[in-house]
Design a protein around this motif. Structure first.
Motif, short mmCIF file in Angstrom:
data_model
loop_
_atom_site.label_atom_id
_atom_site.label_comp_id
_atom_site.label_asym_id
_atom_site.label_seq_id
_atom_site.Cartn_x
_atom_site.Cartn_y
_atom_site.Cartn_z
N TYR A 19 0.83 -1.20 0.00
CA TYR A 19 0.00 0.00 0.00
C TYR A 19 0.86 1.25 0.00
O TYR A 19 0.60 2.22 -0.73
N GLN A 20 1.94 1.25 0.80
CA GLN A 20 2.82 2.41 0.86
C GLN A 20 3.52 2.65 -0.46
O GLN A 20 3.71 3.81 -0.86
N GLU A 21 3.91 1.58 -1.16
CA GLU A 21 4.54 1.74 -2.47
C GLU A 21 3.58 2.43 -3.45
O GLU A 21 3.97 3.37 -4.16
N LYS A 22 2.34 2.00 -3.48
CA LYS A 22 1.35 2.60 -4.38
C LYS A 22 1.08 4.06 -3.99
O LYS A 22 0.98 4.93 -4.85
N GLU A 23 0.98 4.30 -2.69
CA GLU A 23 0.69 5.65 -2.21
C GLU A 23 1.82 6.60 -2.58
O GLU A 23 1.60 7.71 -3.07
N ASP A 24 3.07 6.17 -2.35
CA ASP A 24 4.21 7.04 -2.65
C ASP A 24 4.41 7.22 -4.14
O ASP A 24 4.87 8.28 -4.59
N LEU A 25 4.10 6.20 -4.94
CA LEU A 25 4.20 6.34 -6.39
C LEU A 25 3.25 7.43 -6.88
O LEU A 25 3.60 8.26 -7.73
N GLU A 26 2.05 7.46 -6.31
CA GLU A 26 1.10 8.52 -6.67
C GLU A 26 1.60 9.88 -6.20
O GLU A 26 1.50 10.88 -6.91
N ARG A 27 2.20 9.91 -4.98
CA ARG A 27 2.72 11.17 -4.46
C ARG A 27 3.87 11.70 -5.30
O ARG A 27 4.04 12.90 -5.47
N MET A 28 4.69 10.79 -5.84
CA MET A 28 5.85 11.20 -6.63
C MET A 28 5.52 11.48 -8.09
O MET A 28 6.39 11.89 -8.85
N THR A 29 4.28 11.25 -8.48
CA THR A 29 3.88 11.50 -9.87
C THR A 29 2.67 12.43 -9.90
O THR A 29 2.81 13.64 -10.06
#
Length: 334
Positions: free
Chosen positions: A11-21
């Motif tokens: 979940y954190q990987e998906k969340e941070d990917l959205e935050r970084m894009t």
């Protein structure tokens, strides 16, 4: 237990990917001071780690947090120099971890089982994680650590470690790839499960696990990172916040004033006066969170001749007024 933790990591990987894009600009505005500066850099395509590090070191952002949290260092995060008003504990669950430390030419490398503790004020930048790396980052608010260290001071064999942990601008590495390393790993897993299940950070379970984790580290193999030029400069400024002068610092280090100024510029991207301002703001933040002194008295103790000077710089660095910062710290301590 492990399955629940891995679900949270995904979940954190998906969340941070959205935050970084998709939400990168929003994240920058929420987390960093001078957000427009970083947004302009990223919009311009200047996204190589070395370039970002060079630009971020001149105006080191201060991250502020008031709650205990544990997150995976995700693959998409961009490296940048920053510091914190909290403690950060980094654990290499598997793989490797690299950090840039301001003022050092070498990368601090950590392997599976290693832990490092950064005290408030330490400037660093995390290298991007690899596919096989699992690096955990724990935020420990100052108020929480103050309570833990006060308990540690009641024990003779923990008192010295507590004093070390209360020293600003430090980084300690603990090598736990040994028999007792299994205890560290189990305690971290139990702590993560408590946090991810929404357990109150002030609950007996969470506090007890934190105590046990830090006691295990205190009894392990500690390595204090070598002191570099920047650490010497910061120590001088912290101890002479009212009277610090370039000429006096240069004499202390055995340099000419010109050479000393050049070295400060090389390792920070800024001037002596800019770094001194950063140290004074940190002093003000410590006094705001740890005392009931008036803002006027704090401005004086932090080396400012006027309250307006403190307000202007504090707002620029922390993204909030001194009064708002004090309220945040008090809510955290309740």
């Amino acid at each position: 237990m492990i399955g629940r933790i891995y679900q949270e990591f995904e979940y954190q990987e998906k969340e941070d990917l959205e935050r970084m894009t998709i939400r990168l600009e929003t994240a920058i505005r929420e987390e960093l001071d001078r957000p427009e500066h970083y947004i302009r850099i990223l919009r311009g395509g200047l996204n190589q780690p070395a370039e970002l590090l060079k630009l971020s070191l001149k105006n080191v952002p201060v991250r502020v947090a008031s709650e205990l949290s544990i997150r995976k260092h995700t693959l998409c995060q961009i490296p940048y120099y920053h510091t914190h008003d909290f403690y950060e504990l980094i654990y290499v669950y598997q793989g490797n971890c690299g950090q840039y430390l301001a003022g050092s030419q070498e990368i601090l490398s950590m392997t599976a089982g290693d832990v490092c503790l950064l005290t408030p004020g330490k400037i660093h930048a995390m290298m991007p994680a690899g596919d096989q790396d699992m690096i955990l980052k724990m935020i420990l608010p100052k108020s929480l650590m103050k309570e833990i260290l006060a308990r540690f001071r009641m024990e003779d064999d923990l008192r010295e470690w507590a004093d070390m942990a209360e020293t600003r601008n430090q980084l300690y590495v603990f090598h736990t790839a040994s028999a007792y390393g299994c205890s560290v790993k189990r305690l971290l897993e139990s702590l993560m499960l408590q946090v991810y299940q929404g357990r109150n950070p002030k609950s007996i379970a969470v506090r007890s696990l934190l105590d046990l984790l830090l006691i295990e580290l205190a009894q392990g193999n500690l390595e204090h990172t070598d002191r570099g030029f920047l650490d010497e400069v910061i120590d001088y400024m912290q101890n002479h916040v009212h009277t610090a002068e370039l000429t006096a610092l240069a004499a202390r280090l055995g340099y000419s004033s010109r050479h000393c100024a050049r070295r400060i510029l090389e390792v920070t991207g800024g001037s002596f006066s800019e770094l001194l301002t950063h140290i004074r703001i940190q002093r003000a933040a410590d006094l705001l969170s740890g005392t009931d002194l008036s803002v006027e008295a704090i401005a004086c103790q932090a080396g400012y001749h006027s309250v307006s000077g403190l307000y202007k710089r504090f707002q620029a660095v922390y993204g909030m007024s001194p009064g708002a910062y004090r309220k945040l710290c008090r809510r955290e301590a309740e």
